[in-house]
Design a protein around this motif. Structure first.
Motif, mmCIF file in Angstrom:
data_model
loop_
_atom_site.group_PDB
_atom_site.id
_atom_site.type_symbol
_atom_site.label_atom_id
_atom_site.label_comp_id
_atom_site.label_asym_id
_atom_site.label_seq_id
_atom_site.Cartn_x
_atom_site.Cartn_y
_atom_site.Cartn_z
ATOM 1 N N ASP A 13 30.519 -10.611 -18.249
ATOM 2 C CA ASP A 13 30.626 -12.067 -18.095
ATOM 3 C C ASP A 13 31.731 -12.633 -18.981
ATOM 4 O OD1 ASP A 13 28.563 -11.921 -16.326
ATOM 5 O OD2 ASP A 13 27.019 -12.602 -17.723
ATOM 6 N N GLY A 14 31.850 -12.103 -20.202
ATOM 7 C CA GLY A 14 32.911 -12.558 -21.092
ATOM 8 C C GLY A 14 34.289 -12.213 -20.544
ATOM 9 N N PHE A 15 34.412 -10.998 -19.998
ATOM 10 C CA PHE A 15 35.702 -10.567 -19.427
ATOM 11 C C PHE A 15 36.077 -11.459 -18.232
ATOM 12 C CE2 PHE A 15 38.337 -7.992 -16.623
ATOM 13 C CZ PHE A 15 39.262 -7.459 -17.502
ATOM 14 N N ILE A 16 35.105 -11.682 -17.341
ATOM 15 C CA ILE A 16 35.370 -12.533 -16.169
ATOM 16 C C ILE A 16 35.693 -13.967 -16.607
ATOM 17 C CG2 ILE A 16 34.314 -13.576 -14.112
ATOM 18 C CD1 ILE A 16 32.729 -10.967 -13.769
ATOM 19 N N LEU A 150 52.193 -16.440 -20.928
ATOM 20 C CA LEU A 150 50.896 -16.198 -20.297
ATOM 21 C C LEU A 150 50.024 -15.261 -21.136
ATOM 22 C CD1 LEU A 150 51.761 -15.997 -16.496
ATOM 23 C CD2 LEU A 150 51.002 -17.940 -17.867
ATOM 24 N N ILE A 151 50.652 -14.328 -21.852
ATOM 25 C CA ILE A 151 49.884 -13.479 -22.770
ATOM 26 C C ILE A 151 49.326 -14.324 -23.916
ATOM 27 C CG2 ILE A 151 50.125 -11.651 -24.505
ATOM 28 C CD1 ILE A 151 52.005 -10.237 -22.521
ATOM 29 N N ALA A 152 50.153 -15.235 -24.430
ATOM 30 C CA ALA A 152 49.664 -16.144 -25.477
ATOM 31 C C ALA A 152 48.526 -17.015 -24.953
ATOM 32 C CB ALA A 152 50.807 -17.017 -25.986
ATOM 33 N N LEU A 153 48.634 -17.438 -23.695
ATOM 34 C CA LEU A 153 47.572 -18.242 -23.081
ATOM 35 C C LEU A 153 46.257 -17.461 -23.037
ATOM 36 C CD1 LEU A 153 46.396 -20.583 -21.425
ATOM 37 C CD2 LEU A 153 47.485 -19.585 -19.398
ATOM 38 N N THR A 154 46.340 -16.171 -22.706
ATOM 39 C CA THR A 154 45.134 -15.334 -22.671
ATOM 40 C C THR A 154 44.428 -15.340 -24.025
ATOM 41 O OG1 THR A 154 46.218 -13.884 -21.072
ATOM 42 C CG2 THR A 154 44.267 -13.018 -22.168
ATOM 43 N N LYS A 155 45.213 -15.192 -25.078
ATOM 44 C CA LYS A 155 44.618 -15.171 -26.416
ATOM 45 C C LYS A 155 44.104 -16.559 -26.823
ATOM 46 C CE LYS A 155 48.347 -13.023 -27.857
ATOM 47 N NZ LYS A 155 49.364 -12.350 -28.686
ATOM 48 N N SER A 164 31.446 -24.251 -25.510
ATOM 49 C CA SER A 164 30.426 -24.013 -24.472
ATOM 50 C C SER A 164 30.962 -23.277 -23.250
ATOM 51 C CB SER A 164 29.787 -25.344 -24.029
ATOM 52 O OG SER A 164 29.275 -26.049 -25.126
ATOM 53 N N ASN A 165 31.971 -22.436 -23.415
ATOM 54 C CA ASN A 165 32.470 -21.617 -22.311
ATOM 55 C C ASN A 165 32.191 -20.148 -22.589
ATOM 56 O OD1 ASN A 165 34.242 -23.146 -20.158
ATOM 57 N ND2 ASN A 165 34.589 -24.155 -22.130
ATOM 58 N N THR A 166 31.925 -19.405 -21.545
ATOM 59 C CA THR A 166 31.719 -17.969 -21.684
ATOM 60 C C THR A 166 33.050 -17.253 -21.604
ATOM 61 O OG1 THR A 166 29.564 -18.141 -20.613
ATOM 62 C CG2 THR A 166 30.550 -15.958 -20.704
ATOM 63 N N GLU A 167 33.408 -16.553 -22.649
ATOM 64 C CA GLU A 167 34.655 -15.766 -22.669
ATOM 65 C C GLU A 167 34.482 -14.622 -23.671
ATOM 66 O OE1 GLU A 167 36.873 -16.014 -25.512
ATOM 67 O OE2 GLU A 167 35.110 -16.976 -26.361
ATOM 68 N N LEU A 168 35.478 -13.756 -23.716
ATOM 69 C CA LEU A 168 35.333 -12.508 -24.475
ATOM 70 C C LEU A 168 35.037 -12.712 -25.956
ATOM 71 C CD1 LEU A 168 38.085 -10.155 -23.013
ATOM 72 C CD2 LEU A 168 35.648 -9.668 -23.212
ATOM 73 N N ALA A 192 39.340 -4.981 -24.143
ATOM 74 C CA ALA A 192 39.303 -5.848 -22.952
ATOM 75 C C ALA A 192 40.517 -6.776 -22.920
ATOM 76 C CB ALA A 192 38.004 -6.663 -22.963
ATOM 77 N N TYR A 193 40.869 -7.335 -24.084
ATOM 78 C CA TYR A 193 42.069 -8.186 -24.134
ATOM 79 C C TYR A 193 43.325 -7.390 -23.771
ATOM 80 C CZ TYR A 193 40.147 -12.526 -26.045
ATOM 81 O OH TYR A 193 39.485 -13.710 -26.203
ATOM 82 N N LEU A 194 43.397 -6.145 -24.241
ATOM 83 C CA LEU A 194 44.563 -5.305 -23.944
ATOM 84 C C LEU A 194 44.665 -5.048 -22.432
ATOM 85 C CD1 LEU A 194 44.540 -2.698 -26.845
ATOM 86 C CD2 LEU A 194 46.228 -4.482 -26.417
ATOM 87 N N ILE A 195 43.526 -4.854 -21.770
ATOM 88 C CA ILE A 195 43.545 -4.638 -20.318
ATOM 89 C C ILE A 195 44.151 -5.849 -19.613
ATOM 90 C CG2 ILE A 195 42.078 -4.411 -18.271
ATOM 91 C CD1 ILE A 195 40.146 -2.746 -20.012
ATOM 92 N N ILE A 196 43.746 -7.050 -20.042
ATOM 93 C CA ILE A 196 44.262 -8.271 -19.407
ATOM 94 C C ILE A 196 45.750 -8.453 -19.699
ATOM 95 C CG2 ILE A 196 44.050 -10.787 -19.297
ATOM 96 C CD1 ILE A 196 41.100 -10.439 -20.143
ATOM 97 N N THR A 197 46.131 -8.328 -20.971
ATOM 98 C CA THR A 197 47.531 -8.592 -21.325
ATOM 99 C C THR A 197 48.464 -7.513 -20.768
ATOM 100 O OG1 THR A 197 47.167 -7.494 -23.462
ATOM 101 C CG2 THR A 197 46.945 -9.871 -23.402
#
Length: 215
Positions: A13-16, A150-155, A164-168, A192-197
């Motif tokens: 759920d955190g990854f999604i 966009l990588i900075a946005l991910t972080k 109140s949001n579900t994230e990694l 998980a962050y590395l997979i996304i970035t």
């Protein structure tokens, strides 16, 4: 490994949540960033002034402060009852749009002035010149900085977990509260962050190979 398998649904759920926050706010940032970049190079002074104020204010405001404005002021003034997810992607999207705008504007500045002058001599309007001549060429040069943005946005999406949001990154707090070893939890979250970035980097490397100019 046990903490991942035993709480796989929490990690999933955190990854999604992180992917969803990143994708939705990236879409807002890309659309707004290109539009504001058009304002920044527009021959109309009020549009240029609006673009300058947009970039100056958003780029120099701490992201946490934007989240506080989005969650505690925006619902009271304009849109009461908005979900935390929508407020989070608005804060992330607006903040990132200022960086996208400057990357696009720098790309526009790499296109030779003669290209725009030739388009205007053919009777094209400013919007036609920007859309058909300048932006397609500028896109090639903005791909590398866009990947970094966009990588900075991910972080940056990790901040949404405190609102109140579900994230990694929020998974770490939940599991730490349960008494699990924080270093092991961080290891899985970092993976998980590395997979996304790495996925974002891979997409942009493909785009750069396909759209890059041979030198």
């Amino acid at each position: 490994m046990n903490v991942l398998l035993d709480h796989f649904a929490l990690f999933r759920d955190g990854f999604i949540g992180t992917v969803s926050l990143t994708a939705a706010s990236a879409l807002i940032a890309l659309v707004l960033g290109v539009v504001i970049a058009g304002f920044r190079v527009s021959p109309v002074p009020p549009l240029r002034a609006f673009g300058t104020v947009w970039v100056t204010v958003l780029r120099n405001t701490p992201l946490v402060l934007l989240f506080l404005v989005a969650f505690f002021i925006l619902p009271m003034v304009l849109f009461p009852g908005m979900s935390p997810y929508v407020l989070a992607i608005l804060a992330l999207g607006f903040y990132t749009s200022s960086f996208v705008c400057e990357a696009v504007r720098s790309g526009i500045n790499t296109v030779a002035v003669g290209q725009a002058e030739a388009a205007r001599s053919l009777g094209m309007t400013f919007m036609q010149t920007l859309r058909l001549i300048v932006l397609p060429q500028a896109t090639r040069t903005v791909l590398p900085p866009m990947s970094s943005i966009l990588i900075a946005l991910t972080k940056n999406s990790a901040i949404a977990g405190a609102f109140s949001n579900t994230e990694l990154f929020g998974v770490q707090k939940d599991l730490s509260d349960m008494g699990f070893n924080i270093m092991v939890v961080f290891l899985w979250i970092a993976l998980a962050y590395l997979i996304i970035t790495f996925s974002i980097s891979g997409v942009f490397r493909v785009l750069e190979r396909q759209m890059g100019v041979a030198r």
